[in-house]
Design a protein around this motif. Structure first.
Motif, PDB file in Angstrom:
ATOM      1  N   VAL A  36     -64.092   5.080 -61.056  1.00 17.56           N
ATOM      2  CA  VAL A  36     -64.329   5.614 -62.489  1.00 17.56           C
ATOM      3  C   VAL A  36     -63.314   6.814 -62.916  1.00 17.56           C
ATOM      4  O   VAL A  36     -63.736   7.900 -62.165  1.00 17.56           O
ATOM      5  N   VAL A  37     -62.663   6.755 -63.828  1.00 17.79           N
ATOM      6  CA  VAL A  37     -61.611   7.926 -64.025  1.00 17.79           C
ATOM      7  C   VAL A  37     -61.954   8.308 -65.517  1.00 17.79           C
ATOM      8  O   VAL A  37     -61.775   7.653 -66.432  1.00 17.79           O
ATOM      9  N   GLY A  38     -62.780   9.647 -65.736  1.00 15.48           N
ATOM     10  CA  GLY A  38     -62.970  10.152 -67.038  1.00 15.48           C
ATOM     11  C   GLY A  38     -62.044  11.083 -67.493  1.00 15.48           C
ATOM     12  O   GLY A  38     -61.722  11.824 -66.626  1.00 15.48           O
ATOM     13  N   VAL A  39     -61.461  11.005 -68.718  1.00 15.39           N
ATOM     14  CA  VAL A  39     -60.484  11.867 -69.294  1.00 15.39           C
ATOM     15  C   VAL A  39     -61.179  12.656 -70.523  1.00 15.39           C
ATOM     16  O   VAL A  39     -61.470  11.899 -71.335  1.00 15.39           O
ATOM     17  N   SER A  40     -61.404  13.909 -70.263  1.00 15.17           N
ATOM     18  CA  SER A  40     -62.080  14.685 -71.384  1.00 15.17           C
ATOM     19  C   SER A  40     -61.088  14.953 -72.382  1.00 15.17           C
ATOM     20  O   SER A  40     -59.702  15.017 -71.999  1.00 15.17           O
ATOM     21  N   GLY A  41     -61.620  15.926 -73.264  1.00 15.76           N
ATOM     22  CA  GLY A  41     -60.697  16.605 -74.134  1.00 15.76           C
ATOM     23  C   GLY A  41     -59.843  17.814 -73.953  1.00 15.76           C
ATOM     24  O   GLY A  41     -59.179  18.397 -74.708  1.00 15.76           O
ATOM     25  N   SER A  74     -58.622  -0.138 -57.529  1.00 16.83           N
ATOM     26  CA  SER A  74     -59.050  -0.555 -58.775  1.00 16.83           C
ATOM     27  C   SER A  74     -59.727   0.700 -59.695  1.00 16.83           C
ATOM     28  O   SER A  74     -60.304   1.852 -58.968  1.00 16.83           O
ATOM     29  N   VAL A  75     -59.514   0.759 -60.860  1.00 17.85           N
ATOM     30  CA  VAL A  75     -59.940   1.921 -61.647  1.00 17.85           C
ATOM     31  C   VAL A  75     -60.505   1.387 -62.999  1.00 17.85           C
ATOM     32  O   VAL A  75     -60.293   0.272 -63.710  1.00 17.85           O
ATOM     33  N   ASP A  76     -61.659   2.136 -63.247  1.00 14.88           N
ATOM     34  CA  ASP A  76     -62.368   1.952 -64.289  1.00 14.88           C
ATOM     35  C   ASP A  76     -62.084   3.084 -65.177  1.00 14.88           C
ATOM     36  O   ASP A  76     -62.418   4.397 -64.930  1.00 14.88           O
ATOM     37  N   VAL A  89     -56.739  -2.034 -64.035  1.00 15.41           N
ATOM     38  CA  VAL A  89     -57.439  -0.991 -64.600  1.00 15.41           C
ATOM     39  C   VAL A  89     -58.627  -1.810 -65.400  1.00 15.41           C
ATOM     40  O   VAL A  89     -57.844  -2.687 -66.242  1.00 15.41           O
ATOM     41  N   ARG A  90     -59.443  -1.282 -65.755  1.00 11.90           N
ATOM     42  CA  ARG A  90     -60.562  -1.758 -66.762  1.00 11.90           C
ATOM     43  C   ARG A  90     -60.927  -0.780 -67.519  1.00 11.90           C
ATOM     44  O   ARG A  90     -61.348   0.252 -66.934  1.00 11.90           O
TER      45      ARG A  90
END
Length: 226
Positions: free
Chosen positions: A13-18, A38-40, A90-91
Motif C-alpha cells: 500500500v502506497v499512501g501519498v499525502s499532501g 503489486s501496488v495499492d 496498480v489498484r
C-alpha cells in the motif's frame, strides 16, 4: 492448478499525502512496479493539490489510470515521457473510501509506505485518528505488525511532530526523512530523488537499482560516468 495462496494478490500500500515531494512518490511507485510488486495506491485530497502544483497533473478518480501513467512517466525535472511505466499492477482506492480493502486487517497486504508524509499525516497516524483511508491503512499496518515506512518531508520539525515521529518509531514504523545523500555521485535532480526512493524500498526490503551503494571507497561517486 495453483494453490489459492499463490494466486492471492499481496500488494504494497502506497499512501501519498499532501506534503511537497510528489517526485519521491513517483520514484517509489516506479521502483515497486519494476521489482514486480503489486501496488495499492491511496492519494489524499491534499496531495492532489500538491501534485497539480508541482507537476500540472490533475489526478482524477474517473481517470486515475491515465493520470497515474502520465505522472509516473514524468521525470523529476518536469520533462514528460522520461519513463515508460506499466501501471497494470496498480489498484487505486479513493481516500474517502473507508470500506476499501486496505482499511481491514484481513486484507492481504505486505505493508505500507507513506511517501511523502506530511506532518498532518504523521500526527494522524500517531494518534490513530483514521480520518481518511491513508491514515486508516497506516493504523491497520501497525496493528497487524506489518512494515510501515514513513518518509516525512518537512523542515524544520516542531517538537510536536518529533514526538509523533517517536511514537511511530515505538509502534514499529520506520521513520525515514526525505533527505537525499550526495556520496552516490548525483549529477541530476532525478538522482537525488531516486536515492530517497531507494532508501524507502530498502527499508521495506524491496530490491532495486536506484542508486549507487556505498562500497567503502572514497571518491567512488565522483568517478561515475554519465
Amino acid at each position: 492448478m495453483e494453490p489459492v495462496e499463490e494466486q492471492q494478490r499481496r500488494p504494497w500500500v502506497v499512501g501519498v499525502s499532501g506534503a511537497s515531494g510528489t517526485p519521491y512518490a513517483a520514484a517509489v511507485l516506479r521502483g515497486l512496479l519494476a521489482a514486480g510488486e503489486s501496488v495499492d495506491l491511496v492519494v489524499s485530497r491534499a496531495s492532489r493539490l500538491t501534485l497539480l502544483d508541482e507537476t500540472g497533473i490533475a489526478f482524477r478518480d474517473a481517470h486515475w489510470r491515465e493520470d497515474l501513467a502520465t505522472w509516473l512517466a514524468r521525470g523529476a525535472d518536469g520533462k514528460p515521457d522520461t519513463f515508460a511505466p506499466d501501471v497494470s499492477g496498480v489498484r487505486y482506492w479513493a481516500a474517502g473510501d473507508l470500506a476499501a480493502g486496505p482499511s481491514s486487517g484481513s486484507y492481504p497486504a505486505k505493508g505500507m509506505m507513506i511517501v511523502p508524509a506530511s506532518t498532518a499525516s504523521v500526527a494522524g497516524v500517531a494518534l490513530g485518528l483514521s480520518k481518511d483511508l491513508l491514515q486508516r491503512a497506516a493504523s491497520v499496518t501497525l496493528k497487524e505488525r506489518r512494515p510501515l515506512v514513513v518518509a516525512v518531508r518537512e523542515t524544520p520539525l516542531s517538537g510536536q511532530t518529533l514526538k509523533a515521529l517517536v511514537a511511530l518509531d515505538e509502534a514499529g514504523a520506520v521513520v525515514l526523512p526525505a533527505s537525499p545523500a550526495f556520496y552516490a555521485g548525483a549529477t541530476h535532480i532525478q538522482d537525488l530523488v531516486d536515492f530517497v526512493a531507494g532508501r524507502v524500498l530498502d527499508a521495506a526490503g524491496v530490491p532495486h537499482r536506484l542508486y549507487r551503494r556505498w562500497e567503502g571507497e572514497l571518491g567512488g561517486g565522483s568517478s561515475r560516468g554519465d
